[in-house]
Structure formats: structure tokens, C-alpha cells
Design a protein around this motif. Structure first.
Motif: not given
Lengths: 841, 250
Positions: A578-580, A583-588, A612-617, A731-733
């Protein structure tokens, strides 16, 4: 060794050699732009060359425990030292399989020792509220109990028969006759004297009376009143002495009755002694070597003789007494409560694990029966606790469970301190109940207690409870991981084989074992380590076994292991996806191409429910002239934790220590994690924040296709962080979902390269030149990577070259200082009001 | 069982001496025999006369003090009421059919189908009168010992022959109680002592067809705490009839 110089825009063919530790920043050599890591450095394959096998069916199970030398040594020491206070506290992660490991160590140690004695409770005839505890050699308590029960059963028939025998009845009848005769003779004599005086002794409804009589009948009152006075007077005079005589007789009656009772009691005692004696002597013959048991038999003998009426009354029908097999009957007093016993041919010490250590489960309890609306108890309702069952051996307890049960921890410490276990009732401890209850004699305690708990719990307890160190002097700290070597990998392979055997899994093929070993490194967050949290490996193996079964395979291959790993990740990754998606939808808002001044992609890791998962901010910075503040908006909004705030203060310190040292710091900068509303903690993004600050000051755009992670110190050294694998993957994803450009990548601290165990798709992408991982040791290296501009070094004139990043930053700060200086001259009142004392020169 | 030779068991109650064990024993026997239990409170006329006599006072138990006698009749009525209550309590507990009556004296002879209870002599009680000791006309006498040894156990019958009615009565009592019957034959020649040997179980009741020549035997039974029932065997047995509907009067 140095880095290979990297071509700014073309990573294809550019291979980096692992930088050596001697390439520290400011070592006198200009900073170099980091080159992408070679794929071999992104994932370390398992090396099982030292172990020849096709599947775990060929692998001998691990003999012993791998990688826990420190803990194993502690357990052995604690198990062997026979001194008070040397109980064991085992700490580590829950998944480290500590209990099974410790138990497997204790079992051979305990197996050869003599079993501890049996424990029983028997009635204390002198003080029934305080039952007596007796210790008997192992296995003999049931024999004692059986002998006592058989004795009572036997006496249940023998005693009534004895008391209904002709001999007893005759003697008893004789006693009654003597008593009755005494009374009868006394009254007969009185009757006679009364008759002589023409009087009669009468029994009235409420007593006795003497009255004038004729022919045995009372003289009617009207007749008496017609008698002359002398005659009437004589009657009165005759009555008086006889009344005295009656009084004398009545005074003697109680004494005669007491004599009768005493004689009956003596007769009963003699009869009972005769009837009981042989049975008791036969019963106790088997326990001649146990003085305490013999003493109890004698106490039973005495009490039986004193209370034989209980048997006689119950059995007066001549039928044998039936000993109530339940509890609460009158013959309970003679029976034996076997608290703890061992099998007759058992060997070894007990190893008891109490999973629910309530006060009653731990120290034992007294139970009650409801009888006619009241609660009754006796010594037979005493129940053993874990301390009793483990006495002489080992007791395993979970520390958290123990501490969360009221009174249990205090009771355990008391028992260990006093060296005895006393049964305590929670109600009495609290003072809520003060009814009469049992106070069983304490039982001497000789055992080792082993507590299991998390490290945090142990250290908290040590700091707040001084008694912990008094009773738990030995600490066994289980390692979470082990250095990865071919030997340790082979040991882990054998451990996997042990797990497969123990859990009844299909054999695991060599490639499956290798993948599990590699996963163990990933779980350790370090390519150079292997996790020792065996439960985690076991769970993956069990799931892989399932998938092998689904596929109809008889052996678990790497494919099944990979599927298990993928499925486990997929089940837990809803939030990540959901986080990704946002981002892909430019919401984040996250850019993965181009450049922007004062903006960078930082990386954070989120851990929920063990996943655990990573996400860009996006991190941004704005600057202007000001009083020297670097404002952390997260902290201002109370969304930043203390470690994060510390990181921001450190970069402010870096700034102040490097630039414009000949001018006051005249900067106002604000840093923020954009679109972050849930709180930020940790300093792993402090280097990213510094990059954005320097970019804003130098007005040098930063690459948005490279995400950054790493903390920074005041000297500009980039320091290691946690979760590097997850951050890169996060970030890769995103980049991969938008289609890799071939220029995207992640800059990580150089000291984190040793931790890399990336997913296969990332390794493959890096090998194909479509993604890159850059090791960064200093801020200057990072700046060069992210801006494409040289960082610059101070020249002999003490200044940075103007066309370098550092030069532009310093120039900007000088400009701010001058701006403030001009502002101060133009508006002195405002300057004074602001409280900033600018140097006019 | 219900033998028409016996209609009821009669126990005389006096004020001041309530023999609980005697009432209980009589009640149990009445139940086993299927006959009624009659508690008869005897109003002693001698006691009624006491109130009008000066210098006569009463030594009251348990306080052991002398008191004047003011209203003996009222006292007697109270005693009768107390006896009725205690009798109902004890007899009722035995599940026997019981009746209670008051009578001015031990008037007349007992009825022909009565079994009269001869309780143990209480403290201060005079020796029983001849009528009390051997009530002529009664179908039997139940002698109660000072202390009853057993309330359960066999019934022993002492008869000269196997065809005596007392043996049948004893057998019926034993059957009704679910106990064994032991039969000891009395010698036809008087003077030969009969005594159960050692090991002979203590019975709950000894039944005699007639007063034996050797009166030491029932005395020995009594000394051993065994109640003795002496029946007049010269009365013919009549066919049994169904037990009457219980009428409990307190």
C-alpha cells in the motif's frame, strides 16, 4: 587501495573494488566519487564445500550446540555448582530456542544422579493445623500411604469386632452395674430410712421430694392438716435429716459418674491397645529404617487409642468401617498425603517446567471442600507446587510469566532465600482472609531455578531489584548470531538437519540447505554472520516442507525454500505494498529521476509484526539568513524522537565546525521529512538531511535517482545504519515499478557493505547495470556522487576553491553574514529586540 | 411383619425420667414388628398431692436447690407435655407408628396383646412394683439394659424347640431388620446353665419364649447391654394381617 573512479553518468562496465578501511576521509587525499559495488558484494553465497551430502538425510544431526559457547559454559557451571544463590538466568531472543537447548544440556547431567526423596504430609495430632512434612527415600511414599490405608481398613473391621466381643461387653456391663448399684444402694437406703419415718421419697418432674406417707402413698393434704401440730412438727423434723441425706447422695452422683466414665475409658483404651497393637506393629515393620515414619505410626497408635470411639460408633453394626476414599471423612487423620513421589526404579533428578507460575502452582496450595455450606480442609488437601515437584532437581520458569503473576516473584525469592518452600495463600498474604486454615510445615528446598527472559527484562530487573543478583548469580546470554565461516555454515547445515529430523520434515536438498544458510545471514542482517535464532529457520523449513508436499515432492529443494520465503513475505507485506502504491500514484511524492536543489530521497525502515520493509521519503531543506538555527520541523512538531533530533543537531555541529569560521553563523535552515505524519526516530537519515542542507546552501541540485541512507558525525564521516537491505529494496521496488532507467541506485555507508544480503532480483539488476549500490565513507564523497561537482578542499589560503561545493556553501554563509550585518546597521532597534548581537565588523 | 398376637408396645413415661434409649429401642422394635408404639404418661397422684403439704419441698435438678412446691398439677401437665414432645421426637425418628396418652396411674393390667417395656431403673427411682416387673396379662416384656451394646446385629432366640411361636417371632424380627437369626436351644432340664461361648456375636436383641428357669441368662444378657424380649409362648399365633394405616399422635 583506492576506489575506481566512477564515470558520472555511465555505470556500465564500471566495477568497484571493495574499498579498504584505510581510505578514511580527510586522510590527506582528496575525496573520490564512489563507484558502484560489484554484484559479488551484494549477496554472499553459502559455502558448504566442507560438508558432503545430497540432502539432510545424509547429514548427521548436530551433536551439541552451535555458537553458544558463552551460554553453554554458563549453563554447565550453574548446573554443577552446589551453592545457594547460583541459580541461572538465561537471556536472549525468544527465537533462540533457549529452553530446549538448556533442557538438552540438563538431561544428561540430571540422568545419572540419585532421585530426590519423596515428600508426604501427615496429620499432626498435637496441632492439626500444622501438618507434618516427612521425607522418604524415593519411591517409598506410596508404600507408606498404602500401609497406612491398609492399617485403617484392617482396624475398621477389627476394632468394632473387639468392642462387640463378649469379653468387652461383659466388662463394660460390669462397670455400668457397679455404677448403677452405687446409685441404687444409696437411694434404696434412703427409701428405707424414709419408710421408717413414715415418709416417702418421690421422683418429681423436676427432681426429688420427701413427703409424709401411709402405705407407700403420700398423705393427702387435707388429712395432714387435720393432724395435730406435734405430729406435723415431727414430720418436718424427720424430713430435714433425710433431705440432707438426699443432698449428700446427689453430691456424690457426679463423682460416681466420673468414676464410671474413667473406668469405661480405661477399658476402651485397654481394649483398643490390644486390638490395635498387632496391626500397627505389622504395618510399621516395613519402615524400621525410617524413624520419622515409625514416629508417625506411634502417633497414630496413640490417637487411635484415644479416639477408638470413632471406630466403635461407626462400626457398631458390626460391619467393617469403609474408609472414605475421598477426603473430609473422620479417618482422614490417619492417612498419608503423598505430595511428591518418584517411580520406584526411576533414576535422575527432576527437570520441571512450570508454564503458568501462579502462586499456588509455584509453592503449592491448600484446597477446600464445600460441606454443608462451609469450606473445610485437612492435610490431605495440600497440593504440591512446581517447587515441590522440582525439589532436588531443576525448575524452568519464564521470567515474564513469573513477574506478571501476583506474589509469585516474591514467593520464589523467599523460598530461595530461606531454603524452604512454605505454602502461602494469596488471600492471607494480602490480609483479606483470616479464617482458620492449615499452616503446613515448610519443606527444605534444594533445587536450581532457571529463568528465561528477554535481555531488556533482565537488565530492568537487575536495576530495580537488588535481590535478583542475590539469587540468580549466573547469567547465560544466548548469542543472536555467529560469525559466518565455512565451519559455522556446516554447523548450521547440521542444525537444519537436526530440526528436519526432530520436526519430521522431508529431507532438505543441498541447495535448499544452502538457501536456508543464506537466509540465516539475511536474518542476522549481516553477510558475515549467521543467525542463531533457530526457531526462525525452523519455521521457514516447516513451510518449505509444506510446499514440497503440495508439489508432491519427497525432498525439499531450494525452490520450495524460496517459495516459502516469498509466501511469508507476501502474507506480511500488505502495508508495504500500500505504501508503494501511494508512491506510484504520486500520492506520496517521490521522484526517481532528474535533480532538485535542497531535496533528496531518504530511506526509512518500518517494522510491524516482525516484518520489516523500507520506503523512500522525501527530505527537503530551505535556507535563508538567520540566527544560526537549523530547525528540525519534526522536532518542532513533536514528531521527532530524541535520536533523530540528536542527528539534526550533529549536522548543525558539522556545519558550524567546517564553514565560515571567521563569521558568525547567520543561517536559518529548516529540514523536514515531507508527508511524514507518524513520527520519525533514529539518525540513519542525517547524512541525507545534510546533503539537502548543503545542496540548498550551495544551490547545487541533487540527483533524485539515488536514494541515500547513513548517519553522519560532526566530522562528516558517514556511519553505519540498520536495515540496509530493506532500505535498498524499498527504493528499488519503486524504481522497478516505474521501470529502471539504468542510472538509479542507493548510496549506503561503506561500513554497511558487509551487511548486504540483497534479493536476487536486485543483484541481477545490478549485475546488468540497471541499478547500483554506492558505498560512501564521507559527506564529500556523497556530495560528489549526488551533485557531480567536486567537494573541494581548503587551500593554503584557508579557503575552498570557489567552483567546489564546499566553496559555494562557505560563500553563501558569508553572504548571509553580510546580509545580517547590513540589516543590523539599518535596523539597530530590531537587532537589539531580536537579542542577536551581531558583530558589526 | 404383623403378628396378631401383638398389637402394641407400651412404654410408661414418668415425669422427670425420660428414658430416651428405651423409647428408641421400643420404637425400633415396634417398627420391625409392624405394630404400634404407645407412650403412656403416668400421672403420679402422689406428686399431685405434694402442693398442699407444708414442709414439703422439691430438690430440683440440675441446679440442686430446694424449692417449694406450688402447683404440682401444673408441673405435672408441663412434664406431660415435655414427655409428649420428647416421645414424638424419638419415636418419630424410628419411623414407628406411635401414639401418646396420659393416664392417672398404672391402672389395671396391660392388655393381652401388649408388650410392656421395662426400662432400667433411673437414679432415685424406687424398685419396680410387681406389676411393673411382671405385668400379668401382657403378651411380653421388653427389658431395656442400662446401656445398649448394639443397634445392629443378629437376633438371638432362646427356645426349647423349633416350633415355639417365639422362634417365629424372632425370625420375623430378624427378617424385617435384614439381620441373621441365631437360635439357641434351652435345655429342657432346668438348672443347666446356658451361656453363649466366647466369640458369640453380640446380638441386638435376645428373644425368649418364656422366662427361663435360669434367670441368670437374661440378666447376663442385660449386663452385656443386650435388650431382652420375653414373650408368652402359651398364647396361640394368629394369621398375620396387613399392617394398619399409620396414625401418629403426639
Amino acid at each position: 587501495m583506492g576506489h575506481a573512479v566512477r564515470d558520472d553518468g555511465d555505470k556500465k562496465g564500471a566495477k568497484a573494488i571493495m574499498p579498504s578501511g584505510s581510505d578514511l576521509p580527510y586522510s590527506g587525499t582528496p575525496p573520490s566519487t564512489p563507484a558502484a559495488l560489484s554484484p559479488e558484494l551484494l549477496y554472499r553465497r553459502a559455502d558448504l564445500s566442507g560438508l558432503i551430502f545430497t540432502s539432510t538425510a545424509d547429514v548427521p544431526p548436530l551433536d551439541g550446540i552451535a555458537g553458544q559457547d558463552r551460554a553453554v559454559d554458563a549453563v554447565r557451571f550453574a548446573a554443577k555448582i552446589a551453592k545457594p544463590g547460583f541459580n541461572l538466568f538465561v537471556i536472549g531472543r525468544a527465537e533462540a530456542d533457549m529452553r530446549r537447548t538448556v533442557r538438552s544440556m540438563l538431561e544428561p547431567l540430571a540422568a545419572t544422579d540419585e532421585p530426590p526423596p519423596d515428600q508426604v504430609y501427615v496429620n499432626n495430632f498435637a496441632d492439626p493445623q500444622r501438618p507434618i512434612a516427612l521425607a522418604l527415600p524415593a519411591g517409598r511414599a506410596p508404600q507408606f500411604s498404602k500401609a497406612m490405608r491398609a492399617l485403617i481398613d484392617d482396624l475398621g473391621a477389627a476394632l468394632p469386632a473387639a468392642f462387640s466381643s463378649e469379653e468387652y461387653q461383659t466388662r463394660r456391663g460390669a462397670i455400668e452395674e457397679v455404677f448403677q448399684k452405687k446409685q441404687a444402694d444409696a437411694f434404696t437406703a434412703l427409701h428405707g430410712k424414709a419408710r421408717e419415718k413414715q415418709l416417702v421419697l418421690l421422683r418429681t418432674p423436676m427432681g426429688f421430694t420427701l413427703a409424709p406417707a401411709r402405705d407407700g402413698q403420700v398423705v393427702p393434704p387435707e388429712e395432714f392438716r387435720n393432724w395435730d401440730k406435734d405430729k406435723q412438727q415431727k414430720v418436718q423434723e424427720d424430713i430435714l435429716p433425710l433431705e440432707k441425706e438426699l443432698e449428700r447422695i446427689m453430691r456424690h452422683v457426679p463423682a460416681w459418674e466420673k468414676e464410671r466414665r474413667d473406668d469405661v475409658r480405661k477399658l476402651d483404651r485397654d481394649m483398643a491397645t490390644l486390638a490395635i497393637g498387632q496391626s500397627i506393629d505389622e504395618a510399621k515393620a516395613d519402615f524400621a529404617d525410617l524413624p520419622a515414619v515409625i514416629a508417625q505410626f506411634e502417633a497414630v497408635r496413640s490417637d487411635l487409642i484415644e479416639n477408638v470411639a470413632m471406630f466403635v460408633m461407626k462400626g457398631e453394626g458390626g460391619e467393617p468401617i469403609v474408609v472414605d476414599s475421598g477426603t473430609g471423612g473422620p479417618f482422614d487423620r490417619y492417612l498419608v498425603n503423598v505430595l511428591v513421589t518418584r517411580e520406584p526404579d526411576a533414576r535422575g533428578l527432576p527437570i520441571i517446567e512450570e508454564l503458568h507460575p501462579t502462586l499456588g502452582n509455584l509453592v503449592g496450595r491448600v484446597e477446600y471442600l464445600s460441606r454443608q455450606g462451609a469450606l473445610v480442609t485437612n492435610f490431605r488437601l495440600i497440593k504440591a507446587g512446581a517447587l515441590h515437584r522440582a525439589n532436588g532437581g531443576y525448575l524452568l520458569l519464564d521470567a515474564r510469566s513469573l513477574l506478571t503473576e501476583p506474589f509469585s516473584w516474591a514467593a520464589l525469592k523467599r523460598a530461595l532465600g530461606q531454603g524452604k518452600v512454605t505454602i502461602e495463600d494469596a488471600g492471607r498474604v494480602l490480609g483479606l482472609t483470616s479464617t482458620v486454615t492449615l499452616e503446613p510445615a515448610p519443606i527444605a528446598l534444594d533445587l536450581k531455578v532457571i529463568l528465561f527472559g528477554e535481555r531488556m527484562l533482565y537488565y530492568l530487573l537487575v536495576s530495580i531489584d537488588p535481590e535478583l543478583s542475590e539469587h540468580f548469580k549466573v547469567l547465560a546470554d544466548f548469542e543472536d548470531d555467529i560469525t559466518r565461516t565455512p565451519d559455522s555454515e556446516a554447523a548450521l547445515a547440521r542444525l537444519v538437519a537436526s530440526v528436519a529430523g526432530r520436526e519430521g520434515l522431508r529431507p532438505i536438498a543441498r541447495d535448499g540447505v544452502a538457501l536456508l544458510v543464506e537466509h540465516a545471514a539475511r536474518l542476522a542482517d549481516d553477510a558475515g554472520k549467521l543467525t542463531l535464532l533457530v526457531d526462525l529457520i525452523r519455521d521457514v523449513a516447516m513451510e518449505a516442507d509444506f510446499w514440497a508436499g503440495e508439489a508432491g515432492e519427497g525432498v525439499i529443494s531450494a525452490e520450495h525454500v524460496a517459495r516459502a520465503l516469498d509466501k511469508r513475505e507476501w502474507r506480511a507485506s500488505r502495508l508495504r505494498d500500500r505504501s508503494k502504491e501511494s508512491i506510484l500514484k504520486d500520492i506520496a511524492l517521490i521522484r526517481t529521476e532528474g535533480k532538485t536543489t535542497g531535496q533528496i530521497n531518504g530511506l526509512s525502515v518500518i517494522e510491524l509484526g516482525g516484518f520489516r520493509f523500507g520506503r523512500p521519503t522525501r527530505i527537503t531543506c530551505r535556507v535563508r539568513p538567520g540566527g544560526g538555527q537549523v530547525v528540525d520541523i519534526e522536532r518542532e512538531a513533536k514528531l521527532g524522537g530524541p535520536i533523530h533530533s540528536k542527528g539534526v543537531l550533529i549536522l548543525a555541529g558539522f556545519l558550524a565546525g567546517r564553514y565560515a569560521l571567521d563569521a558568525p553563523m547567520s543561517l536559518y535552515a529548516s529540514l523536514v521529512f515531507e508527508q511524514s505524519y507518524g513520527g520519525v526516530e533514529g539518525d540513519s537519515a542525517s547524512s541525507a538531511e545534510l546533503y539537502t542542507l548543503l545542496s540548498a546552501l550551495a544551490d547545487a541540485p541533487l540527483r533524485q535517482d539515488i536514494a541515500v541512507t547513513g548517519s553522519v558525525n560532526q566530522h562528516g564521516e558517514v556511519q553505519a545504519i540498520g536495515g540496509v537491505n530493506e532500505k535498498i529494496e524499498g527504493f528499488f521496488d519503486v524504481c522497478n515499478a516505474r521501470r529502471l532507467t539504468g542510472r538509479q541506485g542507493v548510496a549506503i555507508p561503506r561500513s554497511n557493505v558487509q551487511h548486504l544480503m540483497l534479493r536476487k532480483d536486485i543483484v541481477d539488476a545490478c549485475a546488468a547495470g540497471r541499478f547500483s549500490i554506492y558505498p560512501v565513507a564521507s559527506i564529500d564523497e556523497g556530495l560528489q556522487l549526488l551533485t557531480g561537482l567536486p567537494a573541494g578542499e581548503r587551500g593554503e589560503d584557508g579557503r575552498y576553491p570557489a567552483d567546489t561545493l564546499n566553496g559555494r556553501v562557505e560563500q553563501r554563509l558569508h553572504d548571509y553574514a553580510k546580509t545580517l550585518q547590513r540589516f543590523g546597521k539599518a535596523n539597530p532597534a530590531a537587532q537589539e529586540g531580536s537579542g542577536t548581537a551581531e558583530d558589526a565588523s | 411383619m404383623s403378628d396378631r398376637r401383638y398389637r402394641r408396645i407400651v412404654i410408661h413415661l414418668r415425669g422427670g425420667a425420660f428414658h430416651t434409649e428405651a423409647v428408641r429401642l421400643a420404637g425400633d422394635l415396634a417398627r420391625l414388628m409392624g405394630i404400634d408404639l404407645l407412650g403412656r404418661f403416668v400421672r403420679d397422684e402422689n406428686v399431685a398431692r405434694l402442693a398442699g403439704l407444708p414442709a414439703v419441698r422439691e430438690f430440683r435438678l440440675p441446679e440442686r436447690e430446694w424449692h417449694t412446691i406450688e402447683d404440682a398439677s401444673a408441673t405435672m401437665e408441663l412434664a406431660a407435655a415435655a414427655s409428649r414432645r420428647l416421645f414424638a421426637q424419638v419415636a418419630g425418628a424410628c419411623s414407628a407408628r406411635y401414639l401418646f396418652e396420659t393416664a392417672p396411674a398404672l391402672n389395671g393390667m396391660p392388655e393381652a396383646e401388649d408388650i410392656v417395656v421395662v426400662p432400667p431403673r433411673g437414679a432415685g427411682e424406687p424398685a419396680p412394683t410387681r406389676t411393673e416387673a411382671e405385668p400379668k396379662g401382657a403378651a411380653g416384656m421388653l427389658f431395656v439394659p442400662y446401656r445398649i451394646a448394639r443397634r445392629q446385629g443378629p437376633v438371638v432366640a432362646f427356645t426349647a424347640g423349633s416350633d415355639e411361636p417365639a422362634l417365629a417371632t424372632a425370625a420375623a424380627i430378624a427378617a424385617s431388620a435384614g439381620e441373621r437369626l441365631l437360635h439357641l436351644r434351652l435345655p429342657e432340664t432346668p438348672g443347666i446353665p446356658v451361656a453363649p461361648g466366647p466369640g458369640f456375636p453380640t446380638p441386638r436383641l435376645a428373644v425368649f419364649g418364656r422366662m427361663p428357669a435360669d434367670t441368670d441368662l437374661p440378666a447376663a444378657m442385660l449386663r452385656r447391654g443386650i435388650p431382652v424380649l420375653i414373650l408368652r409362648e402359651d398364647r396361640p399365633a394368629e394369621p398375620a394381617e396387613p399392617p394398619r394405616r399409620p396414625e401418629n399422635h403426639g
